[in-house]
Design an enzyme around this catalytic site. Structure first.
Site: not given
Length: 315
Positions: A83, A202-204, A210
């Protein structure tokens, strides 16, 4: 990946640790045991090159990988990350220097609400393609495990292979769920757009959603499976210090008697990625069929992807 446990006032941000992690660039022809693009004379190939962001330690470049046809993924055009909600003042210059045209955020709306939106340079277009598997909701599982600090309850939720099974189920869901497939397809279309790159997704934690997105991109470009896996597993190296601190913190604060129960959730595992590819093979007659029928993408998108992301030659 960010985990919140409001009942015990715990927030775990596995996406970054607030401290600088060494670049970890790989200056060789290989990553793990996988041969990649050969360097030009006098130059090293930097595969998995860190973007050097203090607030996003898993941010890296997908450039440098060689395809089966002999072409190489261009550096600086397709980037993956954890993130970007906690980028620091020190990250402003290197993030701006990427020349990003777009960022794709795969986090759910709840994740963004809890952790905060991306902090982006001016002029970058942001796309929100949320991916949330309600049947494999890691946040809910962790809230349940941490809510009363019961070692028995935590072991019941996460022990005896349950955490790994949840993660495997999540990766299968990436392939079997129509909405998930549509979101991944939308990302691929953005990457194939003539004016779409440089693009960062992206993710977290930059690990699961991702990780599968990166696997799709590299596989579509013709990068071999073992190299795709090696890129996926690089997350464990980049996030190792963060994971270690989180587990130590959970143990020292008495939140978990066995914090190692969380390792299957916090780490990338070959079995998870294999499970996603197994679903592709079970449901379609190969990756080409999955591209057309599962993702709903055509040769035009594939051609755009190659034009944007590959250097030289023809496949």
């Amino acid at each position: 990946m960010q985990y919140r446990a409001p009942l015990c006032h715990v927030t775990v941000r596995i996406c970054n640790g607030g401290s600088r992690v060494t670049d970890g660039r790989i200056a060789s022809e290989r990553i793990g045991d996988v041969r990649n693009a050969l360097p030009k004379p006098g130059r090293a190939v930097l595969v998995g090159r860190s973007l050097g962001l203090r607030g996003a330690v898993n941010a890296r470049d997908l450039g440098g990988y060689r395809t089966a046809g002999g072409r190489v993924v261009r550096g600086g055009v397709v980037l993956r990350s954890d993130g970007l909600n906690r980028v620091t003042a020190e990250d402003v210059d290197p993030l701006g220097a990427l020349g990003l045209r777009a960022v794709v955020d795969l986090r759910s709306s709840d994740e963004i609400r809890e952790a905060g939106p991306d902090l982006l340079p001016d002029g970058v277009t942001s796309h929100h393609l949320p991916l949330l598997a309600t049947d494999f909701d890691i946040n809910t599982t962790l809230r349940g495990a941490l809510s009363d600090r019961s070692a028995r309850k935590q072991r019941g939720l996460l022990g005896n292979g349950r955490a790994a099974a949840m993660m495997t189920g999540l990766y299968r869901w990436f392939v079997t769920d129509p909405v998930a497939r549509e979101r991944f397809a939308a990302l691929l279309r953005l990457l194939a757009d003539p004016g779409g790159v440089p693009l960062l997704f992206h993710c977290s934690a930059g690990k699961d959603r991702t990780g599968w997105a990166a696997a799709l991109v590299l596989t579509a470009l013709g990068v071999d499976r073992e190299t795709v896996l090696a890129d996926y597993l690089l997350t464990n190296e980049r996030s190792a210090a963060v994971v270690e601190r989180v587990l130590e913190d959970f143990g020292s604060r008495g939140l978990m008697r066995e914090p190692e129960l969380l390792l299957p959730v916090f780490r990338a595992d070959r079995g998870y990625l294999d499970a996603a590819f197994a679903e592709v093979e079970a449901g379609w007659a190969g990756f080409d069929a999955f591209w057309r029928e599962g993702l709903g993408l055509d040769e035009e998108v594939l051609a755009g992807l190659r034009a944007n992301l590959l250097d030289g030659g023809t496949d």
